[in-house]
Design an enzyme around this catalytic site. Structure first.
Site, mmCIF file in Angstrom:
data_model
loop_
_atom_site.group_PDB
_atom_site.id
_atom_site.type_symbol
_atom_site.label_atom_id
_atom_site.label_comp_id
_atom_site.label_asym_id
_atom_site.label_seq_id
_atom_site.Cartn_x
_atom_site.Cartn_y
_atom_site.Cartn_z
ATOM 1 N N GLU A 27 3.187 -15.303 1.932
ATOM 2 C CA GLU A 27 2.975 -14.369 0.812
ATOM 3 C C GLU A 27 2.800 -13.009 1.463
ATOM 4 O O GLU A 27 1.772 -12.757 2.105
ATOM 5 C CB GLU A 27 1.720 -14.758 0.029
ATOM 6 N N CYS A 32 -1.501 -6.355 -3.005
ATOM 7 C CA CYS A 32 -0.101 -6.635 -2.664
ATOM 8 C C CYS A 32 0.800 -6.458 -3.876
ATOM 9 O O CYS A 32 1.954 -6.079 -3.755
ATOM 10 C CB CYS A 32 0.025 -8.048 -2.125
ATOM 11 N N GLU A 62 5.291 0.135 2.158
ATOM 12 C CA GLU A 62 4.002 -0.249 1.586
ATOM 13 C C GLU A 62 2.897 0.579 2.250
ATOM 14 O O GLU A 62 2.752 0.554 3.464
ATOM 15 C CB GLU A 62 3.742 -1.739 1.826
HETATM 16 P P1 NAD Z 1 -2.005 -8.718 8.471
HETATM 17 O O1 NAD Z 1 -0.638 -9.261 8.467
HETATM 18 O O2 NAD Z 1 -2.354 -7.655 9.439
HETATM 19 O O3 NAD Z 1 -3.081 -9.884 8.722
HETATM 20 C C1 NAD Z 1 -3.145 -11.018 7.884
HETATM 21 C C2 NAD Z 1 -3.769 -12.171 8.640
HETATM 22 O O4 NAD Z 1 -2.886 -12.564 9.693
HETATM 23 C C3 NAD Z 1 -5.113 -11.838 9.317
HETATM 24 O O5 NAD Z 1 -5.982 -12.944 9.202
HETATM 25 C C4 NAD Z 1 -4.692 -11.612 10.756
HETATM 26 O O6 NAD Z 1 -5.742 -11.825 11.682
HETATM 27 C C5 NAD Z 1 -3.605 -12.656 10.915
HETATM 28 N N1 NAD Z 1 -2.659 -12.415 12.007
HETATM 29 C C6 NAD Z 1 -2.349 -11.240 12.599
HETATM 30 N N2 NAD Z 1 -1.443 -11.441 13.581
HETATM 31 C C7 NAD Z 1 -1.176 -12.772 13.608
HETATM 32 C C8 NAD Z 1 -0.323 -13.589 14.389
HETATM 33 N N3 NAD Z 1 0.444 -13.084 15.354
HETATM 34 N N4 NAD Z 1 -0.287 -14.911 14.128
HETATM 35 C C9 NAD Z 1 -1.044 -15.435 13.132
HETATM 36 N N5 NAD Z 1 -1.888 -14.713 12.372
HETATM 37 C C10 NAD Z 1 -1.953 -13.397 12.603
HETATM 38 O O7 NAD Z 1 -2.302 -8.240 6.978
HETATM 39 P P2 NAD Z 1 -3.572 -7.460 6.415
HETATM 40 O O8 NAD Z 1 -3.533 -6.052 6.890
HETATM 41 O O9 NAD Z 1 -4.806 -8.268 6.634
HETATM 42 O O10 NAD Z 1 -3.275 -7.528 4.849
HETATM 43 C C11 NAD Z 1 -2.487 -6.597 4.178
HETATM 44 C C12 NAD Z 1 -1.107 -7.155 3.917
HETATM 45 O O11 NAD Z 1 -1.200 -8.398 3.227
HETATM 46 C C13 NAD Z 1 -0.300 -6.250 3.020
HETATM 47 O O12 NAD Z 1 1.016 -6.180 3.499
HETATM 48 C C14 NAD Z 1 -0.332 -6.962 1.689
HETATM 49 O O13 NAD Z 1 0.741 -6.674 0.824
HETATM 50 C C15 NAD Z 1 -0.326 -8.383 2.110
HETATM 51 N N6 NAD Z 1 -0.836 -9.246 1.046
HETATM 52 C C16 NAD Z 1 0.043 -10.063 0.409
HETATM 53 C C17 NAD Z 1 -0.401 -10.858 -0.646
HETATM 54 C C18 NAD Z 1 0.550 -11.758 -1.395
HETATM 55 O O14 NAD Z 1 0.084 -12.608 -2.133
HETATM 56 N N7 NAD Z 1 1.855 -11.596 -1.235
HETATM 57 C C19 NAD Z 1 -1.749 -10.823 -1.012
HETATM 58 C C20 NAD Z 1 -2.606 -9.977 -0.327
HETATM 59 C C21 NAD Z 1 -2.144 -9.193 0.709
#
Ligand code: NAD
Length: 487
Positions: free
Chosen positions: A258, A292, A390
Protein backbone atom coordinates in the site's frame (compact mmCIF):
# COMPACT_ATOMS: atom_id res chain seq x y z
CA UNK A 1 0.14 28.39 19.61
CA UNK A 2 0.27 27.15 23.17
CA UNK A 3 3.04 24.85 24.30
CA UNK A 4 2.04 21.72 26.13
CA UNK A 5 3.84 20.63 29.32
CA UNK A 6 6.28 17.73 28.83
CA UNK A 7 4.27 14.50 28.77
CA UNK A 8 5.81 11.08 28.94
CA UNK A 9 4.75 7.44 28.76
CA UNK A 10 6.55 4.42 30.21
CA UNK A 11 9.65 3.17 28.38
CA UNK A 12 9.06 0.32 25.92
CA UNK A 13 10.67 -3.01 25.07
CA UNK A 14 10.27 -5.51 22.26
CA UNK A 15 7.41 -8.02 22.46
CA UNK A 16 8.62 -11.46 21.44
CA UNK A 17 7.00 -14.83 22.17
CA UNK A 18 4.57 -13.34 24.68
CA UNK A 19 7.27 -11.55 26.70
CA UNK A 20 8.65 -8.01 26.99
CA UNK A 21 12.37 -8.14 26.31
CA UNK A 22 15.22 -5.65 25.79
CA UNK A 23 16.97 -5.66 22.44
CA UNK A 24 19.80 -8.20 22.20
CA UNK A 25 22.32 -5.38 21.81
CA UNK A 26 20.85 -3.38 24.69
CA UNK A 27 20.30 -0.43 22.30
CA UNK A 28 17.52 2.08 22.98
CA UNK A 29 16.33 5.26 21.25
CA UNK A 30 14.35 8.28 22.39
CA UNK A 31 10.90 8.77 20.87
CA UNK A 32 10.29 12.46 20.24
CA UNK A 33 7.07 14.45 20.63
CA UNK A 34 6.73 16.47 17.40
CA UNK A 35 4.79 19.22 19.18
CA UNK A 36 7.56 19.94 21.69
CA UNK A 37 10.67 18.20 20.30
CA UNK A 38 11.17 16.63 23.74
CA UNK A 39 11.58 12.90 24.48
CA UNK A 40 8.38 11.04 25.37
CA UNK A 41 10.16 7.83 26.42
CA UNK A 42 12.93 5.41 25.48
CA UNK A 43 12.24 2.24 23.54
CA UNK A 44 14.38 -0.83 22.92
CA UNK A 45 15.88 -0.72 19.42
CA UNK A 46 16.12 -4.12 17.76
CA UNK A 47 18.35 -5.56 15.06
CA UNK A 48 18.34 -8.62 12.82
CA UNK A 49 18.94 -11.02 15.73
CA UNK A 50 15.85 -9.73 17.60
CA UNK A 51 13.88 -10.02 14.41
CA UNK A 52 15.05 -13.61 13.95
CA UNK A 53 13.86 -14.52 17.48
CA UNK A 54 10.47 -12.98 16.73
CA UNK A 55 10.13 -14.87 13.44
CA UNK A 56 11.04 -18.13 15.14
CA UNK A 57 8.39 -17.50 17.81
CA UNK A 58 5.77 -16.70 15.18
CA UNK A 59 6.84 -19.78 13.18
CA UNK A 60 6.42 -22.08 16.23
CA UNK A 61 3.06 -20.49 17.04
CA UNK A 62 1.90 -21.20 13.51
CA UNK A 63 3.46 -24.63 12.91
CA UNK A 64 2.70 -26.07 16.36
CA UNK A 65 -0.46 -24.05 16.98
CA UNK A 66 -2.89 -23.67 18.49
CA UNK A 67 -3.86 -20.41 16.74
CA UNK A 68 -4.44 -21.65 13.16
CA UNK A 69 -6.22 -24.78 14.37
CA UNK A 70 -8.35 -23.21 17.11
CA UNK A 71 -12.08 -23.57 16.49
CA UNK A 72 -13.25 -20.47 14.64
CA UNK A 73 -15.48 -19.37 17.49
CA UNK A 74 -12.48 -19.43 19.89
CA UNK A 75 -10.41 -17.25 17.57
CA UNK A 76 -13.34 -14.88 17.20
CA UNK A 77 -13.88 -14.71 20.99
CA UNK A 78 -10.27 -13.58 21.56
CA UNK A 79 -10.52 -11.02 18.79
CA UNK A 80 -13.75 -9.58 20.24
CA UNK A 81 -11.94 -9.29 23.59
CA UNK A 82 -9.08 -7.42 21.88
CA UNK A 83 -11.64 -4.92 20.53
CA UNK A 84 -13.04 -4.46 24.06
CA UNK A 85 -9.48 -4.03 25.38
CA UNK A 86 -8.76 -1.32 22.80
CA UNK A 87 -11.83 0.58 23.92
CA UNK A 88 -11.01 0.13 27.61
CA UNK A 89 -7.49 1.49 26.99
CA UNK A 90 -8.83 4.16 24.63
CA UNK A 91 -7.60 7.19 26.58
CA UNK A 92 -4.05 5.84 26.85
CA UNK A 93 -3.95 4.80 23.20
CA UNK A 94 -5.24 8.21 22.11
CA UNK A 95 -2.69 10.02 24.27
CA UNK A 96 0.17 7.87 22.94
CA UNK A 97 -0.87 8.50 19.33
CA UNK A 98 -1.21 12.24 19.92
CA UNK A 99 2.15 12.54 21.68
CA UNK A 100 3.90 10.36 19.12
CA UNK A 101 2.40 11.63 15.83
CA UNK A 102 1.14 15.11 16.74
CA UNK A 103 -2.45 14.27 15.74
CA UNK A 104 -5.15 16.26 17.55
CA UNK A 105 -6.45 14.38 20.59
CA UNK A 106 -10.09 14.77 19.51
CA UNK A 107 -9.13 12.92 16.35
CA UNK A 108 -7.08 10.11 17.93
CA UNK A 109 -9.97 9.48 20.35
CA UNK A 110 -12.74 9.89 17.82
CA UNK A 111 -11.17 8.13 14.87
CA UNK A 112 -7.92 6.20 15.42
CA UNK A 113 -8.94 4.36 18.59
CA UNK A 114 -12.61 3.93 17.73
CA UNK A 115 -11.82 2.57 14.27
CA UNK A 116 -9.16 0.19 15.63
CA UNK A 117 -11.72 -1.45 17.94
CA UNK A 118 -14.34 -1.57 15.19
CA UNK A 119 -11.97 -3.16 12.68
CA UNK A 120 -11.12 -5.93 15.17
CA UNK A 121 -14.86 -6.55 15.64
CA UNK A 122 -15.49 -6.52 11.90
CA UNK A 123 -12.88 -9.23 11.24
CA UNK A 124 -13.77 -11.16 14.43
CA UNK A 125 -17.28 -11.44 12.97
CA UNK A 126 -15.82 -12.79 9.75
CA UNK A 127 -13.87 -15.67 11.34
CA UNK A 128 -16.85 -18.02 11.43
CA UNK A 129 -17.91 -17.03 7.93
CA UNK A 130 -14.75 -18.18 6.15
CA UNK A 131 -16.43 -20.87 4.11
CA UNK A 132 -14.76 -23.06 1.55
CA UNK A 133 -16.50 -24.36 -1.57
CA UNK A 134 -17.46 -27.58 -3.29
CA UNK A 135 -16.95 -27.86 -7.06
CA UNK A 136 -18.50 -30.17 -9.66
CA UNK A 137 -16.65 -33.48 -10.05
CA UNK A 138 -17.47 -36.95 -11.36
CA UNK A 139 -20.20 -39.03 -9.72
CA UNK A 140 -17.55 -41.01 -7.85
CA UNK A 141 -15.36 -38.17 -6.81
CA UNK A 142 -15.50 -35.16 -4.59
CA UNK A 143 -13.79 -31.83 -5.10
CA UNK A 144 -13.65 -29.15 -2.46
CA UNK A 145 -11.74 -25.98 -1.74
CA UNK A 146 -10.30 -24.99 1.62
CA UNK A 147 -9.23 -21.47 2.48
CA UNK A 148 -6.11 -21.69 4.59
CA UNK A 149 -3.89 -19.14 6.33
CA UNK A 150 -0.55 -18.28 4.75
CA UNK A 151 1.65 -18.77 7.83
CA UNK A 152 3.87 -16.06 9.31
CA UNK A 153 2.95 -12.54 8.17
CA UNK A 154 5.44 -9.69 8.39
CA UNK A 155 3.57 -6.39 8.84
CA UNK A 156 5.50 -3.18 8.14
CA UNK A 157 3.73 0.12 8.81
CA UNK A 158 4.39 3.86 8.25
CA UNK A 159 4.37 6.79 10.66
CA UNK A 160 1.14 8.59 9.81
CA UNK A 161 -1.65 6.29 11.10
CA UNK A 162 0.35 3.94 13.35
CA UNK A 163 -2.52 2.23 15.18
CA UNK A 164 -5.01 2.04 12.34
CA UNK A 165 -2.69 0.84 9.64
CA UNK A 166 -1.32 -1.83 12.00
CA UNK A 167 -4.84 -3.03 12.83
CA UNK A 168 -5.79 -3.05 9.12
CA UNK A 169 -3.19 -5.81 8.76
CA UNK A 170 -3.20 -7.55 12.15
CA UNK A 171 -6.98 -8.05 12.47
CA UNK A 172 -7.58 -9.79 9.10
CA UNK A 173 -4.30 -11.73 9.34
CA UNK A 174 -5.30 -13.09 12.76
CA UNK A 175 -8.88 -13.77 11.64
CA UNK A 176 -7.50 -15.90 8.81
CA UNK A 177 -5.34 -17.88 11.29
CA UNK A 178 -1.89 -16.43 10.60
CA UNK A 179 0.77 -15.40 13.10
CA UNK A 180 2.48 -12.01 12.93
CA UNK A 181 5.72 -10.10 13.32
CA UNK A 182 5.03 -6.36 13.26
CA UNK A 183 7.66 -3.72 12.55
CA UNK A 184 6.14 -0.31 13.27
CA UNK A 185 7.48 2.96 11.83
CA UNK A 186 10.78 4.08 13.31
CA UNK A 187 9.36 7.43 14.49
CA UNK A 188 5.94 6.39 15.89
CA UNK A 189 5.95 2.96 17.60
CA UNK A 190 4.10 3.74 20.85
CA UNK A 191 0.58 2.48 20.12
CA UNK A 192 1.96 -0.76 18.64
CA UNK A 193 3.46 -1.57 22.04
CA UNK A 194 0.23 -0.85 23.91
CA UNK A 195 -1.71 -2.90 21.35
CA UNK A 196 0.60 -5.88 21.99
CA UNK A 197 -0.16 -5.65 25.72
CA UNK A 198 -3.92 -5.49 25.05
CA UNK A 199 -3.77 -8.47 22.70
CA UNK A 200 -1.83 -10.60 25.20
CA UNK A 201 -4.26 -9.69 28.00
CA UNK A 202 -7.16 -10.71 25.74
CA UNK A 203 -5.72 -14.24 25.65
CA UNK A 204 -3.84 -14.34 22.36
CA UNK A 205 -1.43 -17.30 22.67
CA UNK A 206 2.31 -16.62 23.01
CA UNK A 207 4.16 -16.04 19.78
CA UNK A 208 1.07 -15.28 17.69
CA UNK A 209 1.80 -11.54 17.65
CA UNK A 210 5.31 -10.11 18.04
CA UNK A 211 6.56 -6.52 17.80
CA UNK A 212 10.14 -5.65 16.90
CA UNK A 213 11.12 -1.97 16.85
CA UNK A 214 14.07 -0.83 14.81
CA UNK A 215 14.96 1.00 11.64
CA UNK A 216 13.70 -0.01 8.25
CA UNK A 217 17.07 -0.73 6.69
CA UNK A 218 17.93 -3.19 9.50
CA UNK A 219 14.79 -4.73 11.01
CA UNK A 220 12.48 -4.07 8.05
CA UNK A 221 14.96 -5.59 5.58
CA UNK A 222 15.60 -8.57 7.85
CA UNK A 223 11.84 -9.24 7.99
CA UNK A 224 11.50 -9.05 4.22
CA UNK A 225 14.49 -11.34 3.63
CA UNK A 226 13.76 -13.88 6.38
CA UNK A 227 13.04 -17.36 4.95
CA UNK A 228 10.67 -18.11 7.84
CA UNK A 229 8.22 -15.40 6.76
CA UNK A 230 5.49 -16.31 4.24
CA UNK A 231 4.02 -12.92 3.43
CA UNK A 232 4.90 -9.26 3.74
CA UNK A 233 2.12 -6.74 4.12
CA UNK A 234 3.70 -3.33 3.66
CA UNK A 235 2.34 0.20 3.90
CA UNK A 236 4.75 3.03 3.16
CA UNK A 237 6.30 5.04 0.38
CA UNK A 238 6.49 3.93 -3.24
CA UNK A 239 10.31 4.16 -3.15
CA UNK A 240 10.57 1.76 -0.17
CA UNK A 241 7.89 -0.47 -1.68
CA UNK A 242 9.90 -0.96 -4.87
CA UNK A 243 13.02 -1.96 -2.91
CA UNK A 244 10.96 -4.28 -0.74
CA UNK A 245 9.34 -6.08 -3.67
CA UNK A 246 12.80 -6.74 -5.16
CA UNK A 247 14.14 -8.02 -1.83
CA UNK A 248 11.10 -10.26 -1.21
CA UNK A 249 11.51 -11.95 -4.58
CA UNK A 250 14.64 -13.81 -3.36
CA UNK A 251 12.45 -15.96 -1.09
CA UNK A 252 9.34 -15.68 -3.32
CA UNK A 253 7.23 -14.23 -0.54
CA UNK A 254 3.72 -13.13 -1.17
CA UNK A 255 3.64 -9.34 -0.95
CA UNK A 256 1.03 -6.64 -0.77
CA UNK A 257 2.13 -3.02 -0.93
CA UNK A 258 0.00 0.00 0.00
CA UNK A 259 2.06 2.91 -1.30
CA UNK A 260 2.02 6.66 -1.91
CA UNK A 261 -0.54 8.84 -3.61
CA UNK A 262 -1.17 12.21 -5.27
CA UNK A 263 -4.96 12.19 -5.34
CA UNK A 264 -6.98 14.42 -7.65
CA UNK A 265 -10.07 16.10 -6.20
CA UNK A 266 -12.17 17.44 -9.08
CA UNK A 267 -14.71 20.24 -8.62
CA UNK A 268 -17.07 20.69 -11.58
CA UNK A 269 -18.87 23.96 -12.27
CA UNK A 270 -22.23 22.55 -11.12
CA UNK A 271 -20.97 21.45 -7.68
CA UNK A 272 -22.26 22.71 -4.34
CA UNK A 273 -19.26 24.98 -3.82
CA UNK A 274 -19.62 25.34 -0.05
CA UNK A 275 -19.64 21.57 0.39
CA UNK A 276 -16.83 21.18 -2.16
CA UNK A 277 -14.68 23.70 -0.27
CA UNK A 278 -15.17 21.76 2.96
CA UNK A 279 -14.25 18.53 1.18
CA UNK A 280 -11.23 20.23 -0.42
CA UNK A 281 -10.08 21.22 3.06
CA UNK A 282 -10.38 17.61 4.27
CA UNK A 283 -8.76 16.29 1.11
CA UNK A 284 -5.81 18.66 1.28
CA UNK A 285 -5.14 19.09 4.97
CA UNK A 286 -6.60 16.18 6.97
CA UNK A 287 -3.89 14.86 9.33
CA UNK A 288 -1.77 17.91 8.36
CA UNK A 289 -1.64 16.50 4.83
CA UNK A 290 0.10 13.31 6.01
CA UNK A 291 -2.55 11.12 4.45
CA UNK A 292 -1.80 8.69 1.64
CA UNK A 293 -5.33 9.23 0.29
CA UNK A 294 -5.14 13.00 0.39
CA UNK A 295 -6.52 15.01 -2.51
CA UNK A 296 -3.38 17.10 -2.73
CA UNK A 297 -4.29 18.16 -6.27
CA UNK A 298 -7.45 20.25 -6.45
CA UNK A 299 -8.73 20.37 -10.03
CA UNK A 300 -11.31 23.15 -10.43
CA UNK A 301 -13.42 24.14 -13.41
CA UNK A 302 -12.11 27.52 -14.55
CA UNK A 303 -15.54 29.19 -14.20
CA UNK A 304 -15.68 28.52 -10.43
CA UNK A 305 -11.94 28.51 -9.69
CA UNK A 306 -11.66 31.87 -7.92
CA UNK A 307 -14.87 31.42 -5.95
CA UNK A 308 -13.85 27.99 -4.71
CA UNK A 309 -10.33 29.09 -3.76
CA UNK A 310 -11.84 32.02 -1.82
CA UNK A 311 -14.19 29.67 0.07
CA UNK A 312 -11.32 27.30 0.85
CA UNK A 313 -8.97 30.01 2.12
CA UNK A 314 -11.80 31.39 4.28
CA UNK A 315 -11.94 27.96 5.96
CA UNK A 316 -8.16 27.96 6.42
CA UNK A 317 -8.34 31.39 8.08
CA UNK A 318 -10.32 29.98 11.01
CA UNK A 319 -8.92 26.45 11.35
CA UNK A 320 -7.20 26.00 14.73
CA UNK A 321 -3.60 24.91 14.14
CA UNK A 322 -1.55 24.16 17.23
CA UNK A 323 -1.13 22.04 20.34
CA UNK A 324 -2.53 18.59 19.50
CA UNK A 325 -3.49 18.04 23.14
CA UNK A 326 -5.90 20.99 23.01
CA UNK A 327 -9.45 19.75 22.37
CA UNK A 328 -10.20 22.40 19.73
CA UNK A 329 -7.11 21.78 17.58
CA UNK A 330 -7.82 20.56 14.05
CA UNK A 331 -4.28 20.55 12.60
CA UNK A 332 -1.23 19.57 14.65
CA UNK A 333 2.47 19.59 13.70
CA UNK A 334 4.12 17.38 11.11
CA UNK A 335 5.04 14.05 12.70
CA UNK A 336 8.81 14.44 12.50
CA UNK A 337 11.50 16.87 11.42
CA UNK A 338 12.16 15.30 8.01
CA UNK A 339 8.49 15.84 7.07
CA UNK A 340 8.71 19.52 7.99
CA UNK A 341 11.92 19.85 5.95
CA UNK A 342 10.15 18.22 3.01
CA UNK A 343 7.28 20.73 3.21
CA UNK A 344 9.74 23.66 3.31
CA UNK A 345 11.55 22.19 0.31
CA UNK A 346 8.36 21.83 -1.76
CA UNK A 347 7.17 25.35 -0.92
CA UNK A 348 10.45 26.56 -2.40
CA UNK A 349 10.11 24.19 -5.40
CA UNK A 350 6.57 25.38 -6.19
CA UNK A 351 7.59 29.00 -5.97
CA UNK A 352 10.61 28.41 -8.22
CA UNK A 353 8.39 26.56 -10.72
CA UNK A 354 6.27 29.70 -11.08
CA UNK A 355 3.12 28.70 -9.17
CA UNK A 356 1.41 31.39 -7.09
CA UNK A 357 1.31 31.19 -3.31
CA UNK A 358 -2.39 31.92 -2.86
CA UNK A 359 -2.35 31.08 0.85
CA UNK A 360 0.43 30.65 3.42
CA UNK A 361 3.98 29.74 2.58
CA UNK A 362 5.65 30.33 5.91
CA UNK A 363 5.63 27.84 8.82
CA UNK A 364 3.71 30.43 10.87
CA UNK A 365 5.23 29.19 14.11
CA UNK A 366 8.14 30.09 16.30
CA UNK A 367 9.60 27.93 19.03
CA UNK A 368 9.76 24.15 19.29
CA UNK A 369 7.53 21.82 17.28
CA UNK A 370 7.41 20.74 13.64
CA UNK A 371 4.50 23.03 12.72
CA UNK A 372 3.65 24.37 9.29
CA UNK A 373 0.45 26.22 8.48
CA UNK A 374 -1.55 25.24 5.35
CA UNK A 375 -0.22 26.29 1.96
CA UNK A 376 -2.26 26.69 -1.25
CA UNK A 377 -0.59 27.04 -4.65
CA UNK A 378 -2.67 28.30 -7.59
CA UNK A 379 -1.61 28.92 -11.18
CA UNK A 380 -0.04 25.47 -11.24
CA UNK A 381 0.24 23.29 -14.32
CA UNK A 382 -0.14 19.53 -14.30
CA UNK A 383 3.51 18.88 -15.11
CA UNK A 384 4.98 20.82 -12.17
CA UNK A 385 6.72 18.84 -9.44
CA UNK A 386 4.20 20.17 -6.88
CA UNK A 387 1.48 18.60 -9.07
CA UNK A 388 3.28 15.30 -9.68
CA UNK A 389 5.19 14.37 -6.53
CA UNK A 390 3.82 13.29 -3.15
CA UNK A 391 4.66 16.00 -0.59
CA UNK A 392 2.85 14.41 2.39
CA UNK A 393 2.28 17.69 4.16
CA UNK A 394 -0.20 20.61 4.23
CA UNK A 395 0.49 21.81 0.69
CA UNK A 396 -2.38 21.88 -1.83
CA UNK A 397 -1.84 22.44 -5.56
CA UNK A 398 -4.81 23.93 -7.46
CA UNK A 399 -5.06 23.34 -11.22
CA UNK A 400 -7.83 24.82 -13.42
CA UNK A 401 -9.54 22.83 -16.21
CA UNK A 402 -12.09 23.56 -18.95
CA UNK A 403 -13.66 20.23 -19.97
CA UNK A 404 -14.52 16.90 -18.33
CA UNK A 405 -12.04 15.11 -20.57
CA UNK A 406 -9.28 17.49 -19.58
CA UNK A 407 -10.09 16.97 -15.87
CA UNK A 408 -9.86 13.19 -16.27
CA UNK A 409 -6.62 13.46 -18.23
CA UNK A 410 -4.99 15.64 -15.57
CA UNK A 411 -6.36 13.44 -12.75
CA UNK A 412 -4.90 10.29 -14.33
CA UNK A 413 -1.66 12.01 -15.32
CA UNK A 414 0.58 11.01 -12.43
CA UNK A 415 2.26 7.68 -11.69
CA UNK A 416 0.00 7.26 -8.64
CA UNK A 417 -3.52 5.85 -8.39
CA UNK A 418 -4.69 5.62 -4.80
CA UNK A 419 -7.61 7.98 -4.19
CA UNK A 420 -9.62 10.43 -6.24
CA UNK A 421 -12.78 12.46 -5.81
CA UNK A 422 -15.28 14.55 -7.69
CA UNK A 423 -17.97 17.07 -6.91
CA UNK A 424 -20.99 17.54 -9.14
CA UNK A 425 -24.80 17.58 -8.97
CA UNK A 426 -25.01 15.66 -12.26
CA UNK A 427 -25.54 11.95 -11.59
CA UNK A 428 -24.50 10.83 -15.06
CA UNK A 429 -21.30 12.85 -14.91
CA UNK A 430 -20.53 11.48 -11.43
CA UNK A 431 -20.75 7.83 -12.54
CA UNK A 432 -19.05 8.38 -15.87
CA UNK A 433 -16.08 10.27 -14.45
CA UNK A 434 -15.75 7.95 -11.41
CA UNK A 435 -15.50 5.02 -13.82
CA UNK A 436 -12.69 6.70 -15.78
CA UNK A 437 -10.50 7.67 -12.82
CA UNK A 438 -7.46 5.47 -12.23
CA UNK A 439 -7.69 5.09 -8.46
CA UNK A 440 -8.48 2.37 -5.94
CA UNK A 441 -11.11 4.55 -4.28
CA UNK A 442 -13.22 7.40 -5.68
CA UNK A 443 -15.29 9.68 -3.46
CA UNK A 444 -18.30 11.51 -4.90
CA UNK A 445 -19.35 14.74 -3.14
CA UNK A 446 -17.26 13.86 -0.07
CA UNK A 447 -13.69 12.96 0.89
CA UNK A 448 -12.17 10.35 3.21
CA UNK A 449 -15.52 8.77 4.13
CA UNK A 450 -14.92 5.25 5.44
CA UNK A 451 -16.74 2.21 6.71
CA UNK A 452 -14.97 -0.96 7.86
CA UNK A 453 -16.25 -2.49 4.63
CA UNK A 454 -14.65 0.28 2.51
CA UNK A 455 -11.72 -1.54 0.98
CA UNK A 456 -8.91 0.54 -0.45
CA UNK A 457 -5.63 0.05 -2.23
CA UNK A 458 -3.65 1.21 -5.17
CA UNK A 459 -3.77 1.38 -8.93
CA UNK A 460 -0.43 1.97 -10.71
CA UNK A 461 2.46 3.14 -8.48
CA UNK A 462 0.19 3.25 -5.43
CA UNK A 463 0.68 -0.48 -5.01
CA UNK A 464 -1.37 -3.65 -5.06
CA UNK A 465 -3.54 -5.52 -2.61
CA UNK A 466 -6.53 -4.22 -0.67
CA UNK A 467 -7.12 -3.41 3.00
CA UNK A 468 -10.43 -3.47 4.89
CA UNK A 469 -13.66 -5.05 3.74
CA UNK A 470 -13.96 -8.67 2.65
CA UNK A 471 -11.13 -8.04 0.16
CA UNK A 472 -8.81 -7.28 3.09
CA UNK A 473 -8.94 -10.80 4.49
CA UNK A 474 -8.31 -12.41 1.09
CA UNK A 475 -4.75 -11.03 1.29
CA UNK A 476 -4.07 -13.42 4.20
CA UNK A 477 -5.64 -16.60 2.80
CA UNK A 478 -4.64 -19.18 0.23
CA UNK A 479 -6.84 -21.73 -1.52
CA UNK A 480 -6.33 -25.48 -1.50
CA UNK A 481 -8.24 -27.82 -3.80
CA UNK A 482 -8.75 -31.35 -2.52
CA UNK A 483 -9.84 -33.87 -5.13
CA UNK A 484 -11.00 -37.16 -3.64
CA UNK A 485 -11.54 -40.31 -5.66
CA UNK A 486 -14.26 -42.36 -3.95
CA UNK A 487 -14.55 -45.01 -6.64
P1 NAD B 1 8.58 4.67 4.48
O1 NAD B 1 8.49 3.92 3.21
O2 NAD B 1 9.74 5.55 4.71
O3 NAD B 1 8.55 3.66 5.73
C1 NAD B 1 7.48 2.76 5.92
C2 NAD B 1 7.96 1.59 6.76
O4 NAD B 1 8.92 0.85 6.01
C3 NAD B 1 8.66 1.99 8.07
O5 NAD B 1 8.29 1.09 9.10
C4 NAD B 1 10.12 1.84 7.71
O6 NAD B 1 10.96 1.61 8.83
C5 NAD B 1 10.08 0.62 6.81
N1 NAD B 1 11.22 0.47 5.90
C6 NAD B 1 12.06 1.43 5.45
N2 NAD B 1 12.99 0.88 4.64
C7 NAD B 1 12.74 -0.45 4.58
C8 NAD B 1 13.35 -1.54 3.91
N3 NAD B 1 14.41 -1.38 3.13
N4 NAD B 1 12.81 -2.77 4.07
C9 NAD B 1 11.71 -2.94 4.84
N5 NAD B 1 11.10 -1.95 5.51
C10 NAD B 1 11.61 -0.72 5.39
O7 NAD B 1 7.22 5.49 4.61
P2 NAD B 1 6.80 6.56 5.71
O8 NAD B 1 7.57 7.82 5.48
O9 NAD B 1 6.82 5.94 7.07
O10 NAD B 1 5.27 6.78 5.34
C11 NAD B 1 4.83 7.68 4.38
C12 NAD B 1 4.49 6.98 3.09
O11 NAD B 1 3.55 5.94 3.33
C13 NAD B 1 3.83 7.90 2.10
O12 NAD B 1 4.34 7.66 0.82
C14 NAD B 1 2.37 7.50 2.17
O13 NAD B 1 1.62 7.78 1.01
C15 NAD B 1 2.48 6.04 2.40
N6 NAD B 1 1.24 5.51 2.98
C16 NAD B 1 0.47 4.72 2.20
C17 NAD B 1 -0.75 4.24 2.70
C18 NAD B 1 -1.65 3.37 1.86
O14 NAD B 1 -2.56 2.78 2.41
N7 NAD B 1 -1.43 3.28 0.56
C19 NAD B 1 -1.13 4.57 4.01
C20 NAD B 1 -0.30 5.38 4.76
C21 NAD B 1 0.89 5.85 4.24
Amino acid sequence: MTTQPAQTVSDGELFIDGKWVPSASGATVDIVNPATETAICKVAWGDASDLDRAVQAARRAFDQGPWPTLPAKERARIMFRIADGIEAAGEELALRETLDVGKPISFTRGFDVRAAAEIFRYYAGMVEMLEGAARPAGARSLQYIRREPLGVVGAITPFNFPLNLAVNKIAPALAAGNTIVHKPADQTPLTALKLAEIMAEAGLPEGVHNVVLGDGATVGSALVEHPGVDKISFTGSTATGKRLIAAASATLKKVTVELGGKGANIVFADADLDAAAQAAFQAGFFNTGQFCMSGSRLLVHRSVHDELVAKLTAILDVIPVGDPLAEATVLGPLAHRAQLDKVLEYVAIGTAEGATLAYGGEPGHEGPGFYHRPVVFTGATADMRIAQEEIFGPVLTVIPFDTDDEAVEIANGTPYGLAAGLHTRDLKRAHNVAGRLEAGIVWVNTWAAFENSTSFGGYKASGFGRELGPEGIEEYLQYKTIYVNVD
